[in-house]
Design a protein around this motif. Structure first.
Motif, PDB file in Angstrom:
ATOM      1  N   GLY A 184     -14.552  11.023 -17.319  1.00 57.28           N
ATOM      2  CA  GLY A 184     -15.351  10.176 -16.445  1.00 57.28           C
ATOM      3  C   GLY A 184     -14.538   9.051 -15.834  1.00 57.28           C
ATOM      4  O   GLY A 184     -15.078   8.211 -15.143  1.00 57.28           O
ATOM      5  N   GLU A 185     -13.236   9.014 -16.111  1.00 59.12           N
ATOM      6  CA  GLU A 185     -12.391   7.973 -15.544  1.00 59.12           C
ATOM      7  C   GLU A 185     -12.076   8.297 -14.097  1.00 59.12           C
ATOM      8  O   GLU A 185     -11.926   9.448 -13.727  1.00 59.12           O
ATOM      9  N   SER A 186     -11.932   7.276 -13.307  1.00 57.62           N
ATOM     10  CA  SER A 186     -11.624   7.439 -11.895  1.00 57.62           C
ATOM     11  C   SER A 186     -10.179   7.879 -11.715  1.00 57.62           C
ATOM     12  O   SER A 186      -9.297   7.482 -12.477  1.00 57.62           O
ATOM     13  N   VAL A 187      -9.948   8.710 -10.712  1.00 58.43           N
ATOM     14  CA  VAL A 187      -8.577   9.102 -10.368  1.00 58.43           C
ATOM     15  C   VAL A 187      -7.908   8.014  -9.531  1.00 58.43           C
ATOM     16  O   VAL A 187      -6.735   8.104  -9.233  1.00 58.43           O
ATOM     17  N   LEU A 188      -8.656   6.995  -9.169  1.00 60.36           N
ATOM     18  CA  LEU A 188      -8.125   5.906  -8.357  1.00 60.36           C
ATOM     19  C   LEU A 188      -7.699   4.757  -9.259  1.00 60.36           C
ATOM     20  O   LEU A 188      -8.433   4.342 -10.151  1.00 60.36           O
ATOM     21  N   GLY A 189      -6.519   4.228  -8.985  1.00 56.42           N
ATOM     22  CA  GLY A 189      -6.040   3.076  -9.733  1.00 56.42           C
ATOM     23  C   GLY A 189      -6.514   1.775  -9.100  1.00 56.42           C
ATOM     24  O   GLY A 189      -7.138   1.762  -8.035  1.00 56.42           O
ATOM     25  N   GLU A 190      -6.170   0.680  -9.764  1.00 59.10           N
ATOM     26  CA  GLU A 190      -6.571  -0.637  -9.259  1.00 59.10           C
ATOM     27  C   GLU A 190      -5.989  -0.913  -7.880  1.00 59.10           C
ATOM     28  O   GLU A 190      -6.651  -1.502  -7.026  1.00 59.10           O
ATOM     29  N   ALA A 191      -4.755  -0.484  -7.638  1.00 60.30           N
ATOM     30  CA  ALA A 191      -4.131  -0.696  -6.330  1.00 60.30           C
ATOM     31  C   ALA A 191      -4.889   0.062  -5.236  1.00 60.30           C
ATOM     32  O   ALA A 191      -5.067  -0.452  -4.129  1.00 60.30           O
ATOM     33  N   ASP A 192      -5.338   1.287  -5.560  1.00 56.87           N
ATOM     34  CA  ASP A 192      -6.113   2.065  -4.596  1.00 56.87           C
ATOM     35  C   ASP A 192      -7.437   1.378  -4.296  1.00 56.87           C
ATOM     36  O   ASP A 192      -7.851   1.264  -3.138  1.00 56.87           O
ATOM     37  N   LEU A 193      -8.116   0.937  -5.336  1.00 53.42           N
ATOM     38  CA  LEU A 193      -9.414   0.268  -5.159  1.00 53.42           C
ATOM     39  C   LEU A 193      -9.263  -1.034  -4.375  1.00 53.42           C
ATOM     40  O   LEU A 193     -10.109  -1.368  -3.547  1.00 53.42           O
ATOM     41  N   SER A 194      -8.176  -1.758  -4.619  1.00 53.96           N
ATOM     42  CA  SER A 194      -7.929  -2.997  -3.870  1.00 53.96           C
ATOM     43  C   SER A 194      -7.707  -2.703  -2.388  1.00 53.96           C
ATOM     44  O   SER A 194      -8.210  -3.423  -1.522  1.00 53.96           O
ATOM     45  N   LEU A 195      -6.942  -1.655  -2.102  1.00 56.83           N
ATOM     46  CA  LEU A 195      -6.705  -1.273  -0.708  1.00 56.83           C
ATOM     47  C   LEU A 195      -8.019  -0.882  -0.029  1.00 56.83           C
ATOM     48  O   LEU A 195      -8.292  -1.305   1.099  1.00 56.83           O
ATOM     49  N   ILE A 196      -8.826  -0.098  -0.700  1.00 52.80           N
ATOM     50  CA  ILE A 196     -10.112   0.305  -0.127  1.00 52.80           C
ATOM     51  C   ILE A 196     -10.989  -0.909   0.120  1.00 52.80           C
ATOM     52  O   ILE A 196     -11.584  -1.051   1.196  1.00 52.80           O
ATOM     53  N   GLN A 238      -0.558  -7.414   7.496  1.00 48.18           N
ATOM     54  CA  GLN A 238      -1.548  -8.377   6.998  1.00 48.18           C
ATOM     55  C   GLN A 238      -2.006  -7.990   5.590  1.00 48.18           C
ATOM     56  O   GLN A 238      -2.103  -8.846   4.708  1.00 48.18           O
ATOM     57  N   LEU A 239      -2.280  -6.723   5.401  1.00 52.19           N
ATOM     58  CA  LEU A 239      -2.729  -6.264   4.083  1.00 52.19           C
ATOM     59  C   LEU A 239      -1.624  -6.419   3.043  1.00 52.19           C
ATOM     60  O   LEU A 239      -1.901  -6.704   1.871  1.00 52.19           O
ATOM     61  N   SER A 240      -0.370  -6.273   3.464  1.00 53.16           N
ATOM     62  CA  SER A 240       0.766  -6.434   2.570  1.00 53.16           C
ATOM     63  C   SER A 240       0.795  -7.834   1.967  1.00 53.16           C
ATOM     64  O   SER A 240       1.055  -8.000   0.772  1.00 53.16           O
ATOM     65  N   ALA A 241       0.507  -8.831   2.791  1.00 52.74           N
ATOM     66  CA  ALA A 241       0.505 -10.214   2.313  1.00 52.74           C
ATOM     67  C   ALA A 241      -0.587 -10.450   1.272  1.00 52.74           C
ATOM     68  O   ALA A 241      -0.430 -11.268   0.366  1.00 52.74           O
ATOM     69  N   VAL A 242      -1.670  -9.728   1.377  1.00 50.03           N
ATOM     70  CA  VAL A 242      -2.802  -9.896   0.461  1.00 50.03           C
ATOM     71  C   VAL A 242      -2.620  -9.072  -0.812  1.00 50.03           C
ATOM     72  O   VAL A 242      -2.914  -9.528  -1.919  1.00 50.03           O
ATOM     73  N   LEU A 243      -2.115  -7.850  -0.666  1.00 46.92           N
ATOM     74  CA  LEU A 243      -2.079  -6.911  -1.784  1.00 46.92           C
ATOM     75  C   LEU A 243      -0.749  -6.864  -2.527  1.00 46.92           C
ATOM     76  O   LEU A 243      -0.645  -6.237  -3.580  1.00 46.92           O
ATOM     77  N   GLY A 244       0.292  -7.496  -1.961  1.00 49.67           N
ATOM     78  CA  GLY A 244       1.572  -7.553  -2.652  1.00 49.67           C
ATOM     79  C   GLY A 244       2.340  -6.251  -2.683  1.00 49.67           C
ATOM     80  O   GLY A 244       3.120  -6.004  -3.601  1.00 49.67           O
ATOM     81  N   ALA A 245       2.117  -5.402  -1.708  1.00 54.29           N
ATOM     82  CA  ALA A 245       2.873  -4.149  -1.580  1.00 54.29           C
ATOM     83  C   ALA A 245       3.393  -4.076  -0.151  1.00 54.29           C
ATOM     84  O   ALA A 245       2.843  -4.700   0.751  1.00 54.29           O
ATOM     85  N   SER A 246       4.443  -3.308   0.052  1.00 46.33           N
ATOM     86  CA  SER A 246       5.025  -3.225   1.393  1.00 46.33           C
ATOM     87  C   SER A 246       4.066  -2.501   2.346  1.00 46.33           C
ATOM     88  O   SER A 246       3.247  -1.683   1.899  1.00 46.33           O
ATOM     89  N   PRO A 247       4.167  -2.789   3.647  1.00 46.37           N
ATOM     90  CA  PRO A 247       3.325  -2.091   4.621  1.00 46.37           C
ATOM     91  C   PRO A 247       3.478  -0.568   4.547  1.00 46.37           C
ATOM     92  O   PRO A 247       2.489   0.162   4.642  1.00 46.37           O
TER      93      PRO A 247
END
Length: 190
Positions: free
Chosen positions: A4-16, A29-38
């Motif tokens: 029942g665990e999601s196949v999506l990680g926290e990084a995926d959920l944050s991006l969504i 812009q999203l890179s500045a918020v999420l801390g990952a490269s564009p």
């Protein structure tokens, strides 16, 4: 056995969540918020959409004199024909969505039309004449009760939400409204 665990990680959920809040934000812009490269964010989104875990969609709002009419259309199909029927109507300009369901209906369509007359023409001249369609029941949408914020994932921290709002200018809506005119296709009985 599924956990029942999601196949999506926290990084995926944050991006969504970020894209739910600011669908037109740039990867920078999203890179500045999420801390990952564009590039990483773009690849992650490609993975999510290719896998069917996330998608983007639009439901045109009803405004002014160019109001559009929405309807839910339930189709009961002959045994073994629902997939072919779904594929047949999926490309129609009036059909925004096709869903296979269980119960009294086999398919539920979300349909857009300029008015009741055009809706009737589409249903009578096209949908009800499809091979395998046994019954068609239509419910016109008179009011939309859900708003986008009610279906957000809420994964971002308050600080990330504030930064994203500052970077993208908030939840400003365009002053012009996109119009959908499916009248380019004419359905005639015959």
């Amino acid at each position: 056995m599924t956990t029942g665990e999601s196949v999506l990680g926290e990084a995926d959920l944050s991006l969504i969540h970020a894209l739910q809040m600011a669908p037109r934000a740039s990867w920078t812009q999203l890179s500045a918020v999420l801390g990952a490269s564009p590039d990483t964010l773009a690849r992650r989104w490609e993975h999510l959409t290719a896998g069917g875990y996330a998608w983007s969609s639009l439901l045109a709002a009803r405004h002014g004199t160019d109001e559009m009419l929405y309807a839910w259309v339930e189709l009961e199909c002959a045994a073994g024909t629902s997939e072919a029927t779904a594929a047949d109507v999926a490309g129609d300009p009036y059909t925004l969505g096709v869903h296979q369901v269980t119960g009294d209906a086999d398919l539920v369509l979300l349909v857009i039309s300029p008015d009741l007359h055009a809706l009737d023409g589409y249903l009578a001249g096209r949908v009800r004449r499809l091979p395998g369609v046994l019954r068609c029941r239509t419910q016109v949408v008179t009011r939309m009760h859900n708003r986008p914020y009610r279906s957000r994932i809420e994964q971002l921290t308050p600080g990330q939400v504030q930064l994203l709002t500052e970077l993208t200018g908030g939840d400003r809506r365009p002053r012009t409204h996109a119009r959908v005119h499916p009248t380019s296709a004419r359905w005639t009985a015959g």
